[in-house]
Design a protein around this motif. Sequence first.
Motif, PDB file in Angstrom:
ATOM      1  N   MET A 189      19.529  16.159  -2.619  1.00 19.03           N
ATOM      2  CA  MET A 189      19.699  15.560  -1.302  1.00 19.03           C
ATOM      3  C   MET A 189      18.402  15.689  -0.518  1.00 19.03           C
ATOM      4  SD  MET A 189      22.454  16.531   1.697  1.00 19.03           S
ATOM      5  CE  MET A 189      23.890  16.166   0.706  1.00 19.03           C
ATOM      6  N   ARG A 190      18.036  14.653   0.192  1.00 26.34           N
ATOM      7  CA  ARG A 190      16.840  14.703   1.025  1.00 26.34           C
ATOM      8  C   ARG A 190      17.148  14.090   2.379  1.00 26.34           C
ATOM      9  NH1 ARG A 190      14.122  10.004   2.016  1.00 26.34           N
ATOM     10  NH2 ARG A 190      14.779   8.174   0.846  1.00 26.34           N
ATOM     11  N   LYS A 191      16.313  14.362   3.366  1.00 22.92           N
ATOM     12  CA  LYS A 191      16.464  13.758   4.688  1.00 22.92           C
ATOM     13  C   LYS A 191      16.132  12.280   4.594  1.00 22.92           C
ATOM     14  CE  LYS A 191      17.070  14.124   9.223  1.00 22.92           C
ATOM     15  NZ  LYS A 191      17.164  12.697   9.554  1.00 22.92           N
ATOM     16  N   VAL A 192      17.014  11.463   5.131  1.00 24.66           N
ATOM     17  CA  VAL A 192      16.867  10.012   5.058  1.00 24.66           C
ATOM     18  C   VAL A 192      16.839   9.445   6.465  1.00 24.66           C
ATOM     19  CG1 VAL A 192      17.988   7.867   4.333  1.00 24.66           C
ATOM     20  CG2 VAL A 192      17.983   9.849   2.805  1.00 24.66           C
ATOM     21  N   ASN A 193      15.920   8.515   6.693  1.00 18.92           N
ATOM     22  CA  ASN A 193      15.832   7.861   7.997  1.00 18.92           C
ATOM     23  C   ASN A 193      16.540   6.512   7.940  1.00 18.92           C
ATOM     24  OD1 ASN A 193      14.213   9.889   9.253  1.00 18.92           O
ATOM     25  ND2 ASN A 193      12.438   9.111   8.133  1.00 18.92           N
ATOM     26  N   LYS A 194      17.640   6.414   8.644  1.00 24.91           N
ATOM     27  CA  LYS A 194      18.390   5.160   8.751  1.00 24.91           C
ATOM     28  C   LYS A 194      18.535   4.824  10.237  1.00 24.91           C
ATOM     29  CE  LYS A 194      22.640   4.403   6.797  1.00 24.91           C
ATOM     30  NZ  LYS A 194      24.127   4.593   6.797  1.00 24.91           N
ATOM     31  N   GLU A 212      17.979   0.052  -0.432  1.00 22.67           N
ATOM     32  CA  GLU A 212      16.599   0.050   0.057  1.00 22.67           C
ATOM     33  C   GLU A 212      16.291   1.344   0.809  1.00 22.67           C
ATOM     34  OE1 GLU A 212      13.563  -2.593   2.879  1.00 22.67           O
ATOM     35  OE2 GLU A 212      15.600  -3.299   2.498  1.00 22.67           O
ATOM     36  N   ILE A 213      17.203   1.772   1.665  1.00 21.96           N
ATOM     37  CA  ILE A 213      16.984   2.973   2.472  1.00 21.96           C
ATOM     38  C   ILE A 213      16.923   4.228   1.601  1.00 21.96           C
ATOM     39  CG2 ILE A 213      18.031   4.472   4.224  1.00 21.96           C
ATOM     40  CD1 ILE A 213      19.199   1.857   5.467  1.00 21.96           C
ATOM     41  N   TYR A 214      17.782   4.270   0.586  1.00 24.45           N
ATOM     42  CA  TYR A 214      17.867   5.447  -0.282  1.00 24.45           C
ATOM     43  C   TYR A 214      17.101   5.271  -1.591  1.00 24.45           C
ATOM     44  CZ  TYR A 214      21.424   7.756   2.608  1.00 24.45           C
ATOM     45  OH  TYR A 214      22.098   8.396   3.623  1.00 24.45           O
ATOM     46  N   HIS A 215      16.375   4.173  -1.718  1.00 24.01           N
ATOM     47  CA  HIS A 215      15.568   3.908  -2.916  1.00 24.01           C
ATOM     48  C   HIS A 215      16.404   3.913  -4.196  1.00 24.01           C
ATOM     49  CE1 HIS A 215      11.978   4.140  -0.442  1.00 24.01           C
ATOM     50  NE2 HIS A 215      12.429   5.276   0.048  1.00 24.01           N
ATOM     51  N   GLY A 216      17.614   3.385  -4.084  1.00 30.89           N
ATOM     52  CA  GLY A 216      18.469   3.255  -5.256  1.00 30.89           C
ATOM     53  C   GLY A 216      19.026   4.565  -5.774  1.00 30.89           C
ATOM     54  N   LYS A 217      19.017   5.597  -4.938  1.00 24.71           N
ATOM     55  CA  LYS A 217      19.457   6.923  -5.387  1.00 24.71           C
ATOM     56  C   LYS A 217      20.734   7.358  -4.680  1.00 24.71           C
ATOM     57  CE  LYS A 217      15.546   8.891  -4.313  1.00 24.71           C
ATOM     58  NZ  LYS A 217      14.504   9.924  -4.149  1.00 24.71           N
ATOM     59  N   CYS A 218      21.440   8.265  -5.340  1.00 22.15           N
ATOM     60  CA  CYS A 218      22.629   8.882  -4.759  1.00 22.15           C
ATOM     61  C   CYS A 218      22.227   9.727  -3.553  1.00 22.15           C
ATOM     62  CB  CYS A 218      23.320   9.737  -5.808  1.00 22.15           C
ATOM     63  SG  CYS A 218      24.702  10.727  -5.180  1.00 22.15           S
ATOM     64  N   GLU A 259      20.565  12.719  -5.645  1.00 24.33           N
ATOM     65  CA  GLU A 259      19.231  12.109  -5.746  1.00 24.33           C
ATOM     66  C   GLU A 259      18.891  11.568  -7.132  1.00 24.33           C
ATOM     67  OE1 GLU A 259      15.555  12.647  -3.374  1.00 24.33           O
ATOM     68  OE2 GLU A 259      16.190  14.736  -3.545  1.00 24.33           O
ATOM     69  N   GLN A 260      19.905  11.193  -7.881  1.00 27.55           N
ATOM     70  CA  GLN A 260      19.645  10.476  -9.122  1.00 27.55           C
ATOM     71  C   GLN A 260      19.713   8.980  -8.861  1.00 27.55           C
ATOM     72  OE1 GLN A 260      21.137  12.286 -13.053  1.00 27.55           O
ATOM     73  NE2 GLN A 260      22.820  12.616 -11.632  1.00 27.55           N
ATOM     74  N   LEU A 264       8.999   8.651  -2.484  1.00 29.29           N
ATOM     75  CA  LEU A 264      10.428   8.796  -2.239  1.00 29.29           C
ATOM     76  C   LEU A 264      11.290   8.081  -3.269  1.00 29.29           C
ATOM     77  CD1 LEU A 264      10.469   8.466   1.648  1.00 29.29           C
ATOM     78  CD2 LEU A 264      10.286  10.524   0.238  1.00 29.29           C
ATOM     79  N   LYS A 265      10.696   7.230  -4.075  1.00 35.93           N
ATOM     80  CA  LYS A 265      11.470   6.527  -5.098  1.00 35.93           C
ATOM     81  C   LYS A 265      11.766   7.430  -6.295  1.00 35.93           C
ATOM     82  CE  LYS A 265       9.829   1.886  -3.949  1.00 35.93           C
ATOM     83  NZ  LYS A 265       9.162   0.655  -4.445  1.00 35.93           N
ATOM     84  N   LEU A 266      11.059   8.548  -6.416  1.00 39.82           N
ATOM     85  CA  LEU A 266      11.302   9.468  -7.518  1.00 39.82           C
ATOM     86  C   LEU A 266      12.631  10.192  -7.323  1.00 39.82           C
ATOM     87  CD1 LEU A 266       7.771  11.112  -7.894  1.00 39.82           C
ATOM     88  CD2 LEU A 266       8.804   9.404  -9.407  1.00 39.82           C
ATOM     89  N   SER A 267      13.235  10.607  -8.413  1.00 44.86           N
ATOM     90  CA  SER A 267      14.443  11.414  -8.325  1.00 44.86           C
ATOM     91  C   SER A 267      14.079  12.846  -7.910  1.00 44.86           C
ATOM     92  CB  SER A 267      15.153  11.444  -9.682  1.00 44.86           C
ATOM     93  OG  SER A 267      14.288  11.991 -10.668  1.00 44.86           O
ATOM     94  N   PHE A 268      15.054  13.536  -7.358  1.00 38.35           N
ATOM     95  CA  PHE A 268      14.942  14.972  -7.052  1.00 38.35           C
ATOM     96  C   PHE A 268      13.736  15.305  -6.165  1.00 38.35           C
ATOM     97  CE2 PHE A 268      16.725  14.800 -11.509  1.00 38.35           C
ATOM     98  CZ  PHE A 268      18.045  14.895 -11.109  1.00 38.35           C
ATOM     99  N   THR A 269      13.543  14.537  -5.091  1.00 41.06           N
ATOM    100  CA  THR A 269      12.402  14.786  -4.211  1.00 41.06           C
ATOM    101  C   THR A 269      12.545  16.098  -3.441  1.00 41.06           C
ATOM    102  OG1 THR A 269      13.417  13.406  -2.490  1.00 41.06           O
ATOM    103  CG2 THR A 269      11.799  12.360  -3.928  1.00 41.06           C
TER     104      THR A 269
END
Length: 307
Positions: free
Chosen positions: A1-6, A61-67, A71-72, A260-265
């Motif tokens: 999980m990472r901080k996401v700006n929406k 787009e906001i989450y870069h295709g990740k959970c 974060e997968q 941020l597009k990488l997994s497990f940031t």
Amino acid sequence: MRKVNKNLTQKPSSLSRPDLLDLLKKIEADKNLINTDIYRGKYKDEHTQIIREEVVEALEEIYHGKCAYCEQHTYTYIEHYRPKKRIINTHHGGYFWLCYEWSNLVPTCHECNKIGGGKGDKFPIKNKRSTYEDCLWEGKLDLQKCIANQPPLIDENPYLLHPEIDNPIDFLTFEIDSQYQGIALKGLDGHNERGEQTIEICNLNRKELLRKRQESVIYPILQNIKLAFGLLSNQKINTTQFQDLLFAEFEQLFQQVKELKLSFTLLRRTLIVSPSIFKSLVTAQLSDNQQEITQAFFESYFNSIHT
């Protein structure tokens, strides 16, 4: 999980329909009227005639295709942070009035959100649980009160971290799994508090994730460090070149934190918080004769970019 700006005020059009309050009023009487097409944002593109889903696309787009939780990279399932139909182990009938609320929608993988092994309909809180009536103003639903970071919802003090409101790095860190199966999450804010509860609610230490964190993030670093030691041992490089190789590896790690597009940031970012964390997660997995040298070089690099 990472901080996401929406941007919580810029909603997809399907979540801003002029008849939204009327739709929610009908759902108050019958939750079966909750329409998946609306909260996924399904529509037909007039130019291509292709069926698209604007809410799904916006979240991807906001989450870069990740959970949002593990974060997968994943097929996007729309997850209602506050469950829409029921809350298990309570008499609460679910937050049906939030079924189309932008701040209540996040993307998840199947495993993090499945009933039984993931979040499902779990939503434990510390304080009083909000009701539909709490979000009314003069008899009508007040959409401002439906936003996750506003009262009365924020006053519930949920145990589950919200990636758009909370900063996960304040609540979560990592450790080598006690069974040596990979890299495990652990809570920072105390026993049975939000960090630990989030891990448990979404099952974020399932075996698959322990292994993938190790394989995706830690293993490549270890391999490159071992390669540098091998080259030095075989006299293919000198000490200066050896240092350059290690510093290049550390530089790459620091740069990856920005990708941020990488997994497990969150794991990548945690590795560079302090030399002691790097030692516990990376250096500790090297052979005894490699640990002291690697850690000394990492601390040298770390200090050079923090002075």
